[in-house]
Motif scaffolding. Sequence first.
Motif, PDB file in Angstrom:
ATOM      1  N   GLY A  71       0.817  -1.216   0.000  1.00 10.00           N
ATOM      2  CA  GLY A  71       0.000   0.000   0.000  1.00 10.00           C
ATOM      3  C   GLY A  71       0.848   1.264   0.000  1.00 10.00           C
ATOM      4  N   ASN A 113      -1.271  -5.055   2.046  1.00  8.90           N
ATOM      5  CA  ASN A 113      -2.021  -4.454   0.939  1.00  8.90           C
ATOM      6  C   ASN A 113      -1.093  -4.335  -0.269  1.00  8.90           C
ATOM      7  OD1 ASN A 113      -3.719  -2.991  -0.716  1.00  8.90           O
ATOM      8  ND2 ASN A 113      -3.539  -1.075   0.464  1.00  8.90           N
ATOM      9  N   SER A 115      -0.225  -4.622  -4.167  1.00  9.17           N
ATOM     10  CA  SER A 115      -1.029  -4.423  -5.376  1.00  9.17           C
ATOM     11  C   SER A 115      -0.414  -4.986  -6.640  1.00  9.17           C
ATOM     12  CB  SER A 115      -1.278  -2.930  -5.600  1.00  9.17           C
ATOM     13  OG  SER A 115      -1.968  -2.400  -4.513  1.00  9.17           O
TER      14      SER A 115
HETATM   15  C1  LIG Z   1      -4.158  -0.309  -0.732  1.00  8.82           C
HETATM   16  O1  LIG Z   1      -3.173   0.391  -1.447  1.00  8.82           O
HETATM   17  C2  LIG Z   1      -3.657   1.126  -2.543  1.00  8.82           C
HETATM   18  C3  LIG Z   1      -2.485   1.797  -3.217  1.00  8.82           C
HETATM   19  O2  LIG Z   1      -1.486   0.895  -3.480  1.00  8.82           O
HETATM   20  C4  LIG Z   1      -4.657   2.173  -2.055  1.00  8.82           C
HETATM   21  O3  LIG Z   1      -5.220   2.825  -3.169  1.00  8.82           O
HETATM   22  C5  LIG Z   1      -5.750   1.504  -1.238  1.00  8.82           C
HETATM   23  O4  LIG Z   1      -6.594   2.495  -0.689  1.00  8.82           O
HETATM   24  C6  LIG Z   1      -5.158   0.665  -0.160  1.00  8.82           C
HETATM   25  N1  LIG Z   1      -6.207  -0.052   0.553  1.00  8.82           N
HETATM   26  C7  LIG Z   1      -6.311  -0.048   1.868  1.00  8.82           C
HETATM   27  C8  LIG Z   1      -7.441  -0.845   2.437  1.00  8.82           C
HETATM   28  O5  LIG Z   1      -5.553   0.562   2.572  1.00  8.82           O
END
Ligand SMILES: *[C@@H]1O[C@H](CO)[C@@H](O)[C@H](O)[C@H]1NC(C)=O
Length: 307
Positions: A71, A113, A115
Amino acid sequence: MALSLQPLFLAITFLLMASLIGSSEAVRISTYWGQDATEGSLKELCTEGTVRYVKAPVQYVNIAFLRNIGGGRTPELSLRHCNSTTCPLLSSEIELCQSLGIQVLISLAGAPNLSSTAEAYEVASYIWDNFLGGSSSSRPLGEAVLNGVDYHIHSGKPDYLDDLARALSGYNTPENKQVYLAAGPECLLPDRWLDASIRTGLFDYVWVEFFDNPTCQYTPDNLIALFQSWNEWASYPGVNALFLGIPVSPEVAPDGGYIPYEVLVSVVLPFVETYVNFGGIMLWPYRHHHPHPHYSEKFRVQSYAAI
Ligand SMILES: *[C@@H]1O[C@H](CO)[C@@H](O)[C@H](O)[C@H]1NC(C)=O
Ligand SMILES: *[C@@H]1O[C@H](CO)[C@@H](O)[C@H](O)[C@H]1NC(C)=O
């Protein structure tokens, strides 16, 4: 007065080993350290048992925890023993543990998280540089080179955790194993977060939590659920060494799974030890949703140590 968990670990270990020495090899023990300020120091965990009881009572220590995986976040060390996200003074204690033959792993937790595969490789590179054999000017645990990485992941997104494992194990060469991998799934199969990772076959140790899950744990007078689950795990793809993960007391597993000491040594261990990939025992010391339990005198009386 706060009670330390340390005497419990030592006593449990001593009892387990005393019961097994002579008849077979000593059971290998894994545990977690870092989430209870009253649990004693890492040095105590690694040394006192060695000096006072049997040699090297604990073989694996998982430093709990490294959070914020993916994330776009920088992974963050979170230990109750330090007031910040760095704890370089622990370096010498980690090295001391290792000098005693104990493997020290960094345990990943919190909600990951990731991606993409590329992000998984970036996180692996961060962990390598900051905790393992790489280098960085800001190593949270100082210069000590940890032995590997544990996945204690029970929330968040499971995506790309298998790629993270591939990336981490990519630092190994046939001549030089520098990154051991461990996973601590719940006992329900398939595990929602760690299944793809375990199936890679890259994990050296799988310490399954046979507790807080009534369908696959010990309950008094019923060993079937536990033994069936153990049997399934033992033949599951990618499970190289299977550890029996059990709570150190009933109190840390409010939904059950605590095995009384006499049942453990007379019935459960003789069963699990017959499996070729039996690796040992993982002693889980914390209450899952309450990281700061009050370890009362009642807790001690109920624990293995008192038996
Ligand atoms: C997970 O990471 C993405 C960016 O990589 C972000 O847009 C998203 O909000 C994140 N989700 C959470 C649950 O933190
Ligand atoms: C953390 O901070 C508290 C309060 O400032 C202090 O009493 C304690 O000794 C500190 N602990 C560590 C490990 O630095």
